[in-house]
Design a protein around this motif. Structure first.
Motif, PDB file in Angstrom:
ATOM      1  N   HIS A  14      51.839  37.778  49.261  1.00  0.00           N
ATOM      2  CA  HIS A  14      50.592  37.685  48.502  1.00  0.00           C
ATOM      3  C   HIS A  14      49.758  38.948  48.698  1.00  0.00           C
ATOM      4  O   HIS A  14      49.841  39.598  49.743  1.00  0.00           O
ATOM      5  N   ILE A  15      48.925  39.234  47.708  1.00  0.00           N
ATOM      6  CA  ILE A  15      47.888  40.249  47.868  1.00  0.00           C
ATOM      7  C   ILE A  15      46.802  39.590  48.704  1.00  0.00           C
ATOM      8  O   ILE A  15      46.444  38.435  48.473  1.00  0.00           O
ATOM      9  N   SER A  16      46.276  40.311  49.676  1.00  0.00           N
ATOM     10  CA  SER A  16      45.308  39.735  50.606  1.00  0.00           C
ATOM     11  C   SER A  16      44.010  40.530  50.584  1.00  0.00           C
ATOM     12  O   SER A  16      44.028  41.761  50.523  1.00  0.00           O
ATOM     13  N   CYS A  17      42.889  39.833  50.660  1.00  0.00           N
ATOM     14  CA  CYS A  17      41.594  40.495  50.813  1.00  0.00           C
ATOM     15  C   CYS A  17      41.360  40.716  52.303  1.00  0.00           C
ATOM     16  O   CYS A  17      41.326  39.762  53.084  1.00  0.00           O
ATOM     17  N   ALA A  18      41.197  41.955  52.698  1.00  0.00           N
ATOM     18  CA  ALA A  18      41.012  42.296  54.107  1.00  0.00           C
ATOM     19  C   ALA A  18      39.682  41.767  54.649  1.00  0.00           C
ATOM     20  O   ALA A  18      39.551  41.556  55.853  1.00  0.00           O
ATOM     21  N   ILE A  19      38.715  41.512  53.806  1.00  0.00           N
ATOM     22  CA  ILE A  19      37.397  41.036  54.252  1.00  0.00           C
ATOM     23  C   ILE A  19      37.403  39.534  54.522  1.00  0.00           C
ATOM     24  O   ILE A  19      36.940  39.076  55.556  1.00  0.00           O
ATOM     25  N   HIS A  20      37.921  38.721  53.567  1.00  0.00           N
ATOM     26  CA  HIS A  20      37.849  37.263  53.708  1.00  0.00           C
ATOM     27  C   HIS A  20      39.180  36.585  53.988  1.00  0.00           C
ATOM     28  O   HIS A  20      39.208  35.392  54.194  1.00  0.00           O
ATOM     29  N   GLY A  21      40.279  37.310  53.856  1.00  0.00           N
ATOM     30  CA  GLY A  21      41.593  36.686  54.036  1.00  0.00           C
ATOM     31  C   GLY A  21      42.063  35.895  52.827  1.00  0.00           C
ATOM     32  O   GLY A  21      43.040  35.163  52.909  1.00  0.00           O
TER      33      GLY A  21
ATOM     34  N   LEU B  16      44.042  34.944  49.563  1.00  0.00           N
ATOM     35  CA  LEU B  16      45.410  35.291  49.161  1.00  0.00           C
ATOM     36  C   LEU B  16      45.572  35.096  47.661  1.00  0.00           C
ATOM     37  O   LEU B  16      45.182  34.054  47.118  1.00  0.00           O
ATOM     38  N   PHE B  17      46.176  36.090  47.016  1.00  0.00           N
ATOM     39  CA  PHE B  17      46.368  36.099  45.570  1.00  0.00           C
ATOM     40  C   PHE B  17      47.854  36.213  45.256  1.00  0.00           C
ATOM     41  O   PHE B  17      48.557  37.013  45.871  1.00  0.00           O
ATOM     42  N   ARG B  18      48.312  35.434  44.280  1.00  0.00           N
ATOM     43  CA  ARG B  18      49.720  35.517  43.884  1.00  0.00           C
ATOM     44  C   ARG B  18      50.005  36.882  43.264  1.00  0.00           C
ATOM     45  O   ARG B  18      49.191  37.416  42.497  1.00  0.00           O
ATOM     46  N   LEU B  19      51.177  37.417  43.565  1.00  0.00           N
ATOM     47  CA  LEU B  19      51.579  38.719  43.043  1.00  0.00           C
ATOM     48  C   LEU B  19      51.757  38.690  41.525  1.00  0.00           C
ATOM     49  O   LEU B  19      51.388  39.627  40.823  1.00  0.00           O
ATOM     50  N   GLU B  20      52.333  37.600  41.021  1.00  0.00           N
ATOM     51  CA  GLU B  20      52.713  37.556  39.620  1.00  0.00           C
ATOM     52  C   GLU B  20      51.566  37.382  38.632  1.00  0.00           C
ATOM     53  O   GLU B  20      51.678  37.753  37.472  1.00  0.00           O
TER      54      GLU B  20
ATOM     55  N   VAL C  26      39.275  30.487  45.634  1.00  0.00           N
ATOM     56  CA  VAL C  26      40.407  29.734  45.094  1.00  0.00           C
ATOM     57  C   VAL C  26      40.183  29.446  43.608  1.00  0.00           C
ATOM     58  O   VAL C  26      39.074  29.126  43.187  1.00  0.00           O
ATOM     59  N   ARG C  27      41.238  29.611  42.832  1.00  0.00           N
ATOM     60  CA  ARG C  27      41.283  29.407  41.387  1.00  0.00           C
ATOM     61  C   ARG C  27      40.663  30.556  40.588  1.00  0.00           C
ATOM     62  O   ARG C  27      40.671  30.531  39.369  1.00  0.00           O
ATOM     63  N   GLN C  28      40.111  31.566  41.264  1.00  0.00           N
ATOM     64  CA  GLN C  28      39.673  32.764  40.551  1.00  0.00           C
ATOM     65  C   GLN C  28      40.843  33.738  40.523  1.00  0.00           C
ATOM     66  O   GLN C  28      41.823  33.565  41.248  1.00  0.00           O
ATOM     67  N   ARG C  29      40.755  34.763  39.691  1.00  0.00           N
ATOM     68  CA  ARG C  29      41.861  35.717  39.544  1.00  0.00           C
ATOM     69  C   ARG C  29      41.393  37.156  39.727  1.00  0.00           C
ATOM     70  O   ARG C  29      40.244  37.478  39.417  1.00  0.00           O
ATOM     71  N   LEU C  30      42.327  37.970  40.171  1.00  0.00           N
ATOM     72  CA  LEU C  30      42.104  39.406  40.150  1.00  0.00           C
ATOM     73  C   LEU C  30      42.110  39.852  38.694  1.00  0.00           C
ATOM     74  O   LEU C  30      42.792  39.255  37.857  1.00  0.00           O
ATOM     75  N   LYS C  31      41.360  40.904  38.383  1.00  0.00           N
ATOM     76  CA  LYS C  31      41.316  41.406  37.009  1.00  0.00           C
ATOM     77  C   LYS C  31      42.568  42.237  36.752  1.00  0.00           C
ATOM     78  O   LYS C  31      42.821  43.231  37.448  1.00  0.00           O
TER      79      LYS C  31
END
Length: 114
Positions: A70-77, A79-83, A93-98
């Motif tokens: 997973h892509i991880s936010c170093a500040i809060h931990g 986790l975002f799905r790669l795909e 949770v349930r939000q998305r990277l742009k």
């Protein structure tokens, strides 16, 4: 037809690793972004956590959790799905990277901006 701007070659981006890059959007704003290669596909996202809009990485090109799943936010931990950039753990949770539009053409990865 969108303009294509070369970021790197597919060979420069190993599966399970990320690559940081910058581009200027249509309004002239500098955008930080990341590329990730998974199971035969390449995705790109803005380097901004949807929780606080902080950079995701803790060092250059370091965006993934230790398991590299997973892509991880170093500040809060978070986790975002790669795909698809969907947050599956953390405060957003349930939000998305742009997403950032990219295309693969003849073994190279291009930013595809209108």
């Amino acid at each position: 037809m969108p303009a294509l701007h070369k970021i790197c070659t597919l060979a420069d981006l190993e599966p399970g690793l990320c690559r940081q890059f910058n581009y200027t959007d249509a309004s002239g704003t500098l955008i930080e972004a990341l590329l990730v290669k998974t199971a035969g596909t390449v995705r790109a996202y803005q380097n901004a956590c949807p929780h606080w809009e902080v950079e995701l990485n803790w060092q250059p090109h370091e965006f993934l959790n230790p398991e590299r799943t997973h892509i991880s936010c170093a500040i809060h931990g978070a986790l975002f799905r790669l795909e698809d950039g969907l947050c599956v753990f953390g405060p957003c949770v349930r939000q998305r990277l742009k997403p950032v539009p990219v295309r693969v053409v003849d073994g190279a990865i291009y930013l595809s901006i209108p």
